[in-house]
Design a protein around this motif. Structure first.
Motif, PDB file in Angstrom:
ATOM      1  N   GLU A  71      -8.277  16.068 -14.437  1.00 53.49           N
ATOM      2  CA  GLU A  71      -7.684  16.332 -13.122  1.00 53.49           C
ATOM      3  C   GLU A  71      -8.613  17.254 -12.348  1.00 53.49           C
ATOM      4  O   GLU A  71      -8.932  18.343 -12.825  1.00 53.49           O
ATOM      5  N   ASP A  72      -9.061  16.828 -11.167  1.00 53.75           N
ATOM      6  CA  ASP A  72      -9.994  17.641 -10.385  1.00 53.75           C
ATOM      7  C   ASP A  72      -9.305  18.651  -9.478  1.00 53.75           C
ATOM      8  O   ASP A  72      -9.940  19.597  -9.021  1.00 53.75           O
ATOM      9  N   SER A  86     -12.286  18.813 -15.428  1.00 58.70           N
ATOM     10  CA  SER A  86     -12.309  18.570 -13.988  1.00 58.70           C
ATOM     11  C   SER A  86     -13.310  17.490 -13.600  1.00 58.70           C
ATOM     12  O   SER A  86     -13.407  17.137 -12.433  1.00 58.70           O
ATOM     13  N   SER A  87     -14.048  16.970 -14.580  1.00 61.45           N
ATOM     14  CA  SER A  87     -15.012  15.916 -14.275  1.00 61.45           C
ATOM     15  C   SER A  87     -14.985  14.838 -15.357  1.00 61.45           C
ATOM     16  O   SER A  87     -14.683  15.111 -16.520  1.00 61.45           O
ATOM     17  N   ASP A 138      -6.259  11.525 -13.931  1.00 61.82           N
ATOM     18  CA  ASP A 138      -6.147  11.270 -12.501  1.00 61.82           C
ATOM     19  C   ASP A 138      -7.051  10.071 -12.200  1.00 61.82           C
ATOM     20  O   ASP A 138      -8.040   9.851 -12.899  1.00 61.82           O
ATOM     21  N   LEU A 183     -11.426  10.753  -8.633  1.00 63.11           N
ATOM     22  CA  LEU A 183     -12.177  11.934  -9.051  1.00 63.11           C
ATOM     23  C   LEU A 183     -13.525  11.952  -8.338  1.00 63.11           C
ATOM     24  O   LEU A 183     -14.048  10.903  -7.972  1.00 63.11           O
ATOM     25  N   ASP A 211     -13.804   7.623 -11.734  1.00 63.94           N
ATOM     26  CA  ASP A 211     -12.374   7.359 -11.577  1.00 63.94           C
ATOM     27  C   ASP A 211     -11.717   7.221 -12.942  1.00 63.94           C
ATOM     28  O   ASP A 211     -12.359   6.869 -13.926  1.00 63.94           O
TER      29      ASP A 211
END
Length: 120
Positions: free
Chosen positions: A9-10, A33-34, A53, A56, A60
């Motif tokens: 999740e970013d 985050s990545s 998520d 991103l 993705d």
């Protein structure tokens, strides 16, 4: 033994909330985050469940989900997004569940527990 969940999740606010909530529910949580950092962790050790998520900055969640499922179909994956339609996600991914943002944390938790129980 605590069940391990990887979250990709970013958005730092959403990531923090998910990390805190799921840790309080007894899960061992790793937040990324990545896509690159998450993929690196997946190459080292598989979790009991992934929560990705879709949109991103460096990729993705659909692509990383499909790659993971090709390597190991036993790891459940939940995809989440505010901007995707469920039909499109299910058509283009091998995700077990898609959840639209915003979502209820209890709804998310019930789906996590269901998928982990099915995979056990």
């Amino acid at each position: 033994m605590n069940r391990r969940i990887y979250i990709l999740e970013d958005d730092p606010d959403i990531g923090h909330i998910l990390h805190y909530f799921l840790t309080e529910e007894g899960f061992e949580v790793e937040l990324f985050s990545s896509v690159d950092k998450c993929q690196h962790a997946l190459n080292k050790k598989l979790p009991d469940l992934c929560l990705f998520d879709i949109m991103l900055p460096d990729g993705d969640g659909i692509t990383i989900c499909n790659h993971l499922k090709e390597e190991n179909n036993e790891v459940p994956v939940i995809l989440m997004s505010a901007g995707e339609k469920p039909s499109s996600v299910y058509q283009n991914s091998h995700a077990d569940i898609f959840i639209s943002k915003p979502f209820d944390l209890d709804f998310l938790l019930s789906n996590i527990n269901k998928l982990i129980a099915e995979a056990a």
